[in-house]
Design a protein around this motif. Structure first.
Motif, PDB file in Angstrom:
ATOM      1  N   ILE A 122     -10.242  -3.044   2.071  1.00 18.28           N
ATOM      2  CA  ILE A 122      -9.565  -4.158   1.398  1.00 18.28           C
ATOM      3  C   ILE A 122     -10.553  -4.848   0.470  1.00 18.28           C
ATOM      4  O   ILE A 122     -11.615  -5.296   0.908  1.00 18.28           O
ATOM      5  CB  ILE A 122      -9.012  -5.166   2.424  1.00 18.28           C
TER       6      ILE A 122
ATOM      7  N   LYS B 192      -6.441  -6.690  -2.388  1.00 16.40           N
ATOM      8  CA  LYS B 192      -5.857  -5.388  -2.697  1.00 16.40           C
ATOM      9  C   LYS B 192      -6.280  -4.388  -1.642  1.00 16.40           C
ATOM     10  O   LYS B 192      -7.461  -4.254  -1.332  1.00 16.40           O
ATOM     11  CB  LYS B 192      -6.325  -4.915  -4.074  1.00 16.40           C
ATOM     12  N   GLY B 193      -5.291  -3.700  -1.063  1.00 15.05           N
ATOM     13  CA  GLY B 193      -5.566  -2.628  -0.118  1.00 15.05           C
ATOM     14  C   GLY B 193      -5.888  -1.356  -0.876  1.00 15.05           C
ATOM     15  O   GLY B 193      -5.956  -1.347  -2.110  1.00 15.05           O
ATOM     16  N   ASP B 194      -6.090  -0.262  -0.160  1.00 12.36           N
ATOM     17  CA  ASP B 194      -6.478   1.011  -0.778  1.00 12.36           C
ATOM     18  C   ASP B 194      -5.632   1.365  -1.996  1.00 12.36           C
ATOM     19  O   ASP B 194      -6.139   1.552  -3.079  1.00 12.36           O
ATOM     20  CB  ASP B 194      -6.403   2.148   0.248  1.00 12.36           C
ATOM     21  N   ASN B 195      -4.326   1.482  -1.812  1.00 14.04           N
ATOM     22  CA  ASN B 195      -3.449   1.884  -2.917  1.00 14.04           C
ATOM     23  C   ASN B 195      -2.354   0.866  -3.194  1.00 14.04           C
ATOM     24  O   ASN B 195      -1.426   1.154  -3.942  1.00 14.04           O
ATOM     25  CB  ASN B 195      -2.815   3.252  -2.604  1.00 14.04           C
ATOM     26  N   GLY B 196      -2.445  -0.291  -2.596  1.00 12.38           N
ATOM     27  CA  GLY B 196      -1.389  -1.280  -2.754  1.00 12.38           C
ATOM     28  C   GLY B 196      -1.588  -2.155  -3.971  1.00 12.38           C
ATOM     29  O   GLY B 196      -2.619  -2.096  -4.644  1.00 12.38           O
ATOM     30  N   PRO B 197      -0.595  -2.978  -4.251  1.00 17.47           N
ATOM     31  CA  PRO B 197      -0.711  -3.904  -5.382  1.00 17.47           C
ATOM     32  C   PRO B 197      -1.634  -5.073  -5.040  1.00 17.47           C
ATOM     33  O   PRO B 197      -1.898  -5.353  -3.875  1.00 17.47           O
ATOM     34  CB  PRO B 197       0.729  -4.400  -5.571  1.00 17.47           C
ATOM     35  N   GLU B 198      -2.132  -5.745  -6.064  1.00 17.92           N
ATOM     36  CA  GLU B 198      -2.909  -6.956  -5.853  1.00 17.92           C
ATOM     37  C   GLU B 198      -1.956  -8.085  -5.489  1.00 17.92           C
ATOM     38  O   GLU B 198      -0.899  -8.232  -6.100  1.00 17.92           O
ATOM     39  CB  GLU B 198      -3.683  -7.329  -7.124  1.00 17.92           C
ATOM     40  N   ARG B 199      -2.326  -8.869  -4.495  1.00 15.28           N
ATOM     41  CA  ARG B 199      -1.510 -10.013  -4.092  1.00 15.28           C
ATOM     42  C   ARG B 199      -2.419 -11.213  -3.872  1.00 15.28           C
ATOM     43  O   ARG B 199      -3.554 -11.071  -3.402  1.00 15.28           O
ATOM     44  CB  ARG B 199      -0.789  -9.741  -2.758  1.00 15.28           C
TER      45      ARG B 199
END
Length: 197
Positions: free
Chosen positions: A101, A145-152
């Motif tokens: 993360i 941001k996780g490995d392949n997730g969107p930025e939040r």
């Protein structure tokens, strides 16, 4: 509805208040980023919504979709501010990187102020002051941001728990919170129950 349409503000150290920024409309993207660096927006409230007073959020707060809003709730002297400072200190130390993360402070000056005011004293062994009653205080926010997730955006708020039980203005925080961390002083625990409304 449109976060980018909000006016921008910056804390004026000499005036000890937020002042509105005049941002020319003809700036290119690089110039706009420079002009808005460290800027804030005044939190928009719905008509008729009761607020304790105007409060300001980092300009990027609403630019990555709806933020995840987490509140740390507890009575004064429950240890809530200590837990929150410990967690923000761990985030600043990049402890989440081992989980894949990535974390960036949403507003670096606000984050630095939190580290200097809360995290550093805690790490020096000092007891932190309790949260002032009647307050829902914005503590810090991060772009995560996780490995392949969107930025939040994940925003952390310090909530005075005694007032959460009694004041309507503070209870309104419950309608926007995505999650709550309840911190209870162990001295108030008796068997299965806590003396903490």
């Amino acid at each position: 509805e449109n976060w980018n349409s909000l006016d921008h503000w910056r804390w004026d150290v000499q005036a000890e208040e937020y002042v509105q920024l005049a941002v020319p409309a003809d700036l290119n993207a690089t110039q706009l980023d420079r002009a808005l660096h460290g800027a804030s927006v005044r939190c928009p409230s719905a008509p008729g919504e009761r607020l304790i007073g105007p409060h300001y959020l980092p300009a990027d707060y609403g630019r990555f979709g709806a933020p995840v809003v987490l509140g740390f709730v507890g009575l004064t002297k429950s240890g809530k501010s200590h837990l929150l400072a410990s967690m923000i200190g761990a985030i600043a130390d990049r402890d989440l990187a081992r989980l894949g993360i990535s974390v960036t402070a949403l507003d670096h000056s606000l984050h630095r102020r939190y580290l200097d005011t809360w995290v550093a004293p805690l790490r020096q062994g000092k007891v932190l002051p309790g949260t002032q009653e009647g307050i829902v205080e914005f503590a810090d926010a991060f772009l995560i941001k996780g490995d392949n997730g969107p930025e939040r955006v994940v925003a952390l708020f310090d909530v005075a728990g005694g007032e959460l039980a009694s004041l309507d203005e503070t209870k309104e925080f419950l309608w926007i919170a995505d999650g709550l961390f309840f911190v209870i002083d162990s001295d108030r625990m008796t068997g299965e129950w806590a003396d903490d409304e």
